[in-house]
Scaffold this motif. Sequence first.
Motif, PDB file in Angstrom:
ATOM      1  N   GLY A 153      19.840  33.287  51.507  1.00 41.92           N
ATOM      2  CA  GLY A 153      20.977  33.970  50.716  1.00 41.92           C
ATOM      3  C   GLY A 153      22.198  34.189  51.876  1.00 41.92           C
ATOM      4  O   GLY A 153      22.852  35.969  51.461  1.00 41.92           O
ATOM      5  N   THR A 154      21.866  34.341  53.047  1.00 38.00           N
ATOM      6  CA  THR A 154      22.470  35.812  53.811  1.00 38.00           C
ATOM      7  C   THR A 154      23.452  35.247  54.320  1.00 38.00           C
ATOM      8  O   THR A 154      24.654  35.889  55.027  1.00 38.00           O
ATOM      9  N   SER A 155      24.115  33.887  53.595  1.00 34.66           N
ATOM     10  CA  SER A 155      25.190  32.949  54.369  1.00 34.66           C
ATOM     11  C   SER A 155      26.174  32.886  52.901  1.00 34.66           C
ATOM     12  O   SER A 155      25.483  31.784  51.867  1.00 34.66           O
ATOM     13  N   LYS A 156      27.192  33.678  52.599  1.00 36.54           N
ATOM     14  CA  LYS A 156      27.265  33.705  50.828  1.00 36.54           C
ATOM     15  C   LYS A 156      29.321  33.520  51.530  1.00 36.54           C
ATOM     16  O   LYS A 156      29.480  34.352  52.136  1.00 36.54           O
ATOM     17  N   LEU A 157      30.099  33.256  50.052  1.00 35.17           N
ATOM     18  CA  LEU A 157      31.194  33.385  50.364  1.00 35.17           C
ATOM     19  C   LEU A 157      31.719  34.226  48.431  1.00 35.17           C
ATOM     20  O   LEU A 157      30.968  33.258  47.736  1.00 35.17           O
ATOM     21  N   SER A 158      31.797  35.300  48.452  1.00 34.27           N
ATOM     22  CA  SER A 158      32.311  35.795  47.383  1.00 34.27           C
ATOM     23  C   SER A 158      33.988  36.080  46.626  1.00 34.27           C
ATOM     24  O   SER A 158      34.614  35.962  47.382  1.00 34.27           O
ATOM     25  N   VAL A 159      33.940  35.587  45.453  1.00 30.14           N
ATOM     26  CA  VAL A 159      35.239  35.302  45.507  1.00 30.14           C
ATOM     27  C   VAL A 159      35.395  36.501  43.489  1.00 30.14           C
ATOM     28  O   VAL A 159      35.108  36.315  43.394  1.00 30.14           O
ATOM     29  N   SER A 160      36.566  37.220  43.886  1.00 30.98           N
ATOM     30  CA  SER A 160      36.843  37.882  42.881  1.00 30.98           C
ATOM     31  C   SER A 160      38.102  37.716  42.092  1.00 30.98           C
ATOM     32  O   SER A 160      39.025  37.197  42.203  1.00 30.98           O
ATOM     33  N   ALA A 161      37.620  37.830  40.827  1.00 28.17           N
ATOM     34  CA  ALA A 161      38.806  36.648  39.587  1.00 28.17           C
ATOM     35  C   ALA A 161      39.797  38.046  39.066  1.00 28.17           C
ATOM     36  O   ALA A 161      39.748  39.331  39.614  1.00 28.17           O
ATOM     37  N   VAL A 162      40.776  37.465  38.659  1.00 29.67           N
ATOM     38  CA  VAL A 162      41.620  38.454  38.653  1.00 29.67           C
ATOM     39  C   VAL A 162      42.146  38.579  37.383  1.00 29.67           C
ATOM     40  O   VAL A 162      42.023  37.396  36.711  1.00 29.67           O
ATOM     41  N   ASN A 163      42.510  39.265  36.860  1.00 32.54           N
ATOM     42  CA  ASN A 163      43.759  39.001  34.795  1.00 32.54           C
ATOM     43  C   ASN A 163      44.964  38.868  34.832  1.00 32.54           C
ATOM     44  O   ASN A 163      45.103  39.036  35.055  1.00 32.54           O
ATOM     45  N   TYR A 164      44.480  37.440  35.122  1.00 31.72           N
ATOM     46  CA  TYR A 164      45.967  37.083  34.179  1.00 31.72           C
ATOM     47  C   TYR A 164      46.159  36.881  32.332  1.00 31.72           C
ATOM     48  O   TYR A 164      46.853  36.356  32.165  1.00 31.72           O
ATOM     49  N   THR A 165      45.006  37.444  32.379  1.00 28.16           N
ATOM     50  CA  THR A 165      45.031  37.201  30.359  1.00 28.16           C
ATOM     51  C   THR A 165      45.699  38.561  29.351  1.00 28.16           C
ATOM     52  O   THR A 165      46.832  38.512  28.613  1.00 28.16           O
ATOM     53  N   ASP A 166      46.490  39.503  30.286  1.00 29.85           N
ATOM     54  CA  ASP A 166      47.014  40.125  30.596  1.00 29.85           C
ATOM     55  C   ASP A 166      48.280  40.648  30.979  1.00 29.85           C
ATOM     56  O   ASP A 166      48.143  41.021  32.365  1.00 29.85           O
ATOM     57  N   THR A 167      49.405  39.762  31.066  1.00 32.56           N
ATOM     58  CA  THR A 167      49.950  40.332  31.884  1.00 32.56           C
ATOM     59  C   THR A 167      50.699  40.930  32.744  1.00 32.56           C
ATOM     60  O   THR A 167      51.677  40.643  33.830  1.00 32.56           O
ATOM     61  N   SER A 168      50.720  41.797  31.846  1.00 32.93           N
ATOM     62  CA  SER A 168      51.941  43.561  32.257  1.00 32.93           C
ATOM     63  C   SER A 168      51.074  43.598  33.285  1.00 32.93           C
ATOM     64  O   SER A 168      51.269  45.062  33.961  1.00 32.93           O
ATOM     65  N   SER A 169      49.516  43.636  33.380  1.00 27.30           N
ATOM     66  CA  SER A 169      48.563  44.174  35.013  1.00 27.30           C
ATOM     67  C   SER A 169      48.464  43.575  35.742  1.00 27.30           C
ATOM     68  O   SER A 169      49.080  44.197  36.893  1.00 27.30           O
ATOM     69  N   ALA A 170      48.350  42.438  35.770  1.00 22.83           N
ATOM     70  CA  ALA A 170      47.954  41.593  37.302  1.00 22.83           C
ATOM     71  C   ALA A 170      49.437  40.901  37.669  1.00 22.83           C
ATOM     72  O   ALA A 170      49.864  40.886  38.826  1.00 22.83           O
ATOM     73  N   LEU A 171      50.892  40.845  36.389  1.00 23.61           N
ATOM     74  CA  LEU A 171      51.790  40.444  36.887  1.00 23.61           C
ATOM     75  C   LEU A 171      52.908  41.527  36.471  1.00 23.61           C
ATOM     76  O   LEU A 171      53.812  40.968  36.916  1.00 23.61           O
ATOM     77  N   GLY A 172      52.840  42.331  36.266  1.00 22.18           N
ATOM     78  CA  GLY A 172      53.600  43.340  35.967  1.00 22.18           C
ATOM     79  C   GLY A 172      55.153  42.679  35.508  1.00 22.18           C
ATOM     80  O   GLY A 172      56.079  43.492  35.361  1.00 22.18           O
TER      81      GLY A 172
END
Length: 374
Positions: A153-172
């Motif tokens: 487990g010392t080699s890994k990749l982390s991918v953060s989720a984005v929130n497009y279920t509310d267009t006003s927050s992430a997409l403006g």
Amino acid sequence: MSEMIHLSSAVRQNLLSLQSTADLMSKTQNRLATGLKVNSALDNPNSFFTASSLNNRASDLSGLLDDMGQNVQTLKAADEGIQSITKLVEAAKGKANQALQSSSTADRRKFASEYNDLLGQIEDLAKDAGYSGKNLLGGGTANDLSVVFNEDGTSKLSVSAVNYTDTSSALGLSDLTVGTAGTVATTETALMAGKEGTTDKLEIKVGGVLKGTLDYGSDASASDIVAGINAISGITATTDGTNVSITSEDGQISIDDTVTTSSDLGTIASTDFTAGSFDTDTSIDTSIKSLTAALSTLRSQASTFGTNMTVVENRQNFTTKLVNTLEEGAGKLILADSNKEGANLLALQTRQQLSSTSLSFASQADQNVLRLFG
């Protein structure tokens, strides 16, 4: 005390040779049956434990391969979701451009309503972009992806989720105010009751600004007045023969006659007008800028997910090859060469036959002694 049986030197030698050949045949047959030349630590401790270590690591990495494959699918689902959302945002931008090209407030409000519908579709699509319990477009740390590449487990990749279920927050992109027309409701009787002589006129104002003046005339009927109001640009007037409705998309509308008497019509004004977000060119331009920024955000995020997918797929391919290398290395230590072992067995069978024949000859030499007493 048991008696010992004495064998001649020739017989004993041939017997030992047969026993040795039988032992070798047993080992060779076991190798052919199992496919292994090292079946336990007793056969070759160094090869056995080294091969076990290599196989154990290969097994651990094989388990990770399954997880990598599922993570690739999660990333693909998110990427496909972004591509579809991008198309919806482009469609919303098309609606804004259509509104900008139209001079009709009613049409602009229709486009604003369709724009809001598209934003709703974007949010619904983002909610549906999950795979196996993970939704990289759903936001929240619970949807973050962690891809492990090695057994400790010392080699890994982390991918953060984005929130497009509310267009006003992430997409403006916020829902637009569609707007509501200002409407005056009256009756034909009330409309004509305000007429005072031939000089009386009817004034129609929108937003406090005079939009038109109608001469009642000596012989003007209610339907004539309604038709005259309807002819004024930006105003719609209808009657069913009794009730009259006068509507303006551009502001609060009011009607009043110019002659003030006891039977004066009195000012009748609407109170339900609401300005729409697409009512002015300036507000439409602002929306188009927000849509352009949202498209840039989506394309950047799609690039990020694409890079992440490339990394995971590369590591997946590398791990597959590494597992093969480990298993191949372990096999070289413990796997039997079936061709070689088959040839060995054939040679041992020949040796066994020769040893049996030799033993027979040695026994015959001893039996010759009996002939002296025959």
